[in-house]
Design a protein around this motif. Structure first.
Motif, short mmCIF file in Angstrom:
data_model
loop_
_atom_site.label_atom_id
_atom_site.label_comp_id
_atom_site.label_asym_id
_atom_site.label_seq_id
_atom_site.Cartn_x
_atom_site.Cartn_y
_atom_site.Cartn_z
N VAL A 196 -1.43 -0.96 -3.46
CA VAL A 196 -0.44 -1.07 -4.53
C VAL A 196 0.15 -2.47 -4.53
O VAL A 196 0.53 -3.00 -3.48
N GLN A 197 0.20 -3.09 -5.70
CA GLN A 197 0.86 -4.39 -5.83
C GLN A 197 2.28 -4.13 -6.35
O GLN A 197 2.47 -3.72 -7.50
N TRP A 198 3.24 -4.33 -5.47
CA TRP A 198 4.64 -4.06 -5.81
C TRP A 198 5.24 -5.25 -6.55
O TRP A 198 5.07 -6.40 -6.14
N GLY A 209 5.51 -0.33 -8.56
CA GLY A 209 4.23 -0.92 -8.17
C GLY A 209 3.12 -0.51 -9.11
O GLY A 209 3.25 0.44 -9.88
N ILE A 210 2.01 -1.24 -9.05
CA ILE A 210 0.83 -0.93 -9.85
C ILE A 210 -0.34 -0.72 -8.89
O ILE A 210 -0.63 -1.58 -8.05
N VAL A 211 -0.99 0.43 -9.00
CA VAL A 211 -2.15 0.72 -8.15
C VAL A 211 -3.25 -0.29 -8.47
O VAL A 211 -3.61 -0.50 -9.63
N SER A 212 -3.78 -0.93 -7.44
CA SER A 212 -4.76 -1.99 -7.66
C SER A 212 -6.18 -1.59 -7.29
O SER A 212 -7.12 -2.32 -7.58
N TYR A 271 0.83 -1.20 0.00
CA TYR A 271 0.00 0.00 0.00
C TYR A 271 0.87 1.25 0.00
O TYR A 271 2.10 1.19 0.15
N VAL A 330 3.57 3.26 -9.92
CA VAL A 330 4.19 3.99 -8.82
C VAL A 330 5.64 3.58 -8.72
O VAL A 330 5.97 2.38 -8.70
N SER A 353 8.80 3.75 -6.20
CA SER A 353 9.12 3.98 -4.79
C SER A 353 10.54 4.51 -4.67
O SER A 353 11.51 3.85 -5.06
N ASP A 371 -2.49 2.64 -12.54
CA ASP A 371 -1.42 3.63 -12.50
C ASP A 371 -0.14 3.00 -11.94
O ASP A 371 -0.20 2.12 -11.07
N ALA A 405 -5.14 8.91 -7.84
CA ALA A 405 -4.58 7.68 -8.40
C ALA A 405 -5.69 6.68 -8.69
O ALA A 405 -6.66 6.56 -7.94
#
Length: 305
Positions: free
Chosen positions: A80-82, A49-52, A9, A37, A39, A35, A31
């Motif tokens: 967020v799925q990293w 990461g990808i916003v889930s 997250y 991200v 880090s 989308d 977001a």
């Protein structure tokens, strides 16, 4: 960074400690699923990461401990799925190519030095920034990255579980109060009775059969600061199950005068299939004065414009 990568997250306060708005925090609400991200911490971009899912109103994660002790207790949590890959890219080493791509306002990186901007949290950057970072990490371009296939974690349920455990352990509360607070999480008990007294009819469908309605918190149960807020009938609406789901997810909201608002993220096709465009709604009536503060919280922190 460690807590957020491990937890899947991002989390931020709603406003700065001074009460001022922050574009970096507002971006949490902007977001959207899909989308990307990057880090950045300790001078390097470490993970992608990808916003889930959309951000939800949530208390500061317990694993933060004393980090940000001056922040407000409630903020925004963005799932967020990293991805597993460790990028280890240092912007300072790319600043010549990176600087022209950075935004002129609210940049996460100082274009002259390559250092991170202290107040920056979630900044919007050009797609070319992402491509440059991935190329430096020798990773494939964004459109060739494998997208996560697992569904987004139900952070709302997880956070509610944490709050419930804390209530169960709170010996300063009477046992009966603890029981009612836990039942209120599920729209049951004293909270449901009080909401029915204030709002006996679903404002979206006109449904008024009690056993077909859900007592829904306006200010989310997990975000309430006191037992009184969690049990306050003015902090609730009786809604049909599909309206309760939309309201909880921020796809449905209400103006002060009772008119419904539908999120831009709720497509007309989905709204049609849910019958929202054809249902005979009751005429809008203003919500009770005691509900207006809760409603304002929902519009600012839950509803997705």
């Amino acid at each position: 960074m460690r807590q957020e990568i491990d937890g899947g997250y991002l989390w931020s306060p709603v406003r700065e400690a001074s009460g001022a708005r922050s574009s970096f925090y507002d971006n949490m609400r902007r977001a959207a699923p899909g989308d990307l991200v990057l880090s950045y911490a300790a001078g390097k971009v470490g993970r992608l990461g990808i916003v889930s899912d959309y951000a939800i109103s949530a208390p500061k994660p317990e694993e933060f401990g004393t980090i940000g002790i001056y922040w407000s207790a409630t903020g925004w949590l963005l799932p967020v799925q990293w991805l597993d890959a460790d990028l280890a890219v240092r912007p300072k080493e790319l600043i010549g190519r990176l600087a022209p791509l950075l935004p002129t306002k609210h940049s996460p990186i100082q274009p002259q030095s390559g250092n991170g901007n202290q107040k920056a949290y979630l900044a919007e950057v050009d797609r070319k920034v992402v491509d440059l970072i991935l190329a430096a990490a020798r990773l494939p371009a964004v459109d060739r990255l494998a997208k996560p296939t697992s569904p987004a974690a139900d952070f709302a349920t997880t956070l509610d579980d944490v709050v419930e455990r804390n209530i169960q352990r709170d010996t300063s509360l009477d046992e009966t109060v603890r029981e009612q607070l836990v039942r209120a999480r599920r729209g049951q008990g004293l909270f449901r009775k009080r909401v029915l007294d204030c709002e006996p009819i679903c404002r979206i469908t006109g449904l008024e059969t009690p056993n077909l309605l859900i007592a829904s918190h306006i200010k989310p149960w997990r975000a309430c600061g006191t037992p009184a807020e969690r049990l306050d009938g003015a902090n609730g609406l009786m809604l049909a199950p599909h309206a309760d789901f939309l309201f909880d997810r921020g796809l449905l909201g209400f103006e002060s005068d009772g008119r419904p608002m539908f999120s831009s993220q709720l497509t007309d096709a989905d709204a049609d299939k849910l019958g929202l465009h054809v249902v005979q709604r009751p005429p809008p009536t203003p919500l009770h004065n005691d509900s207006q503060g809760y409603l304002n919280h929902h519009r600012i922190n839950v509803f997705i414009p």
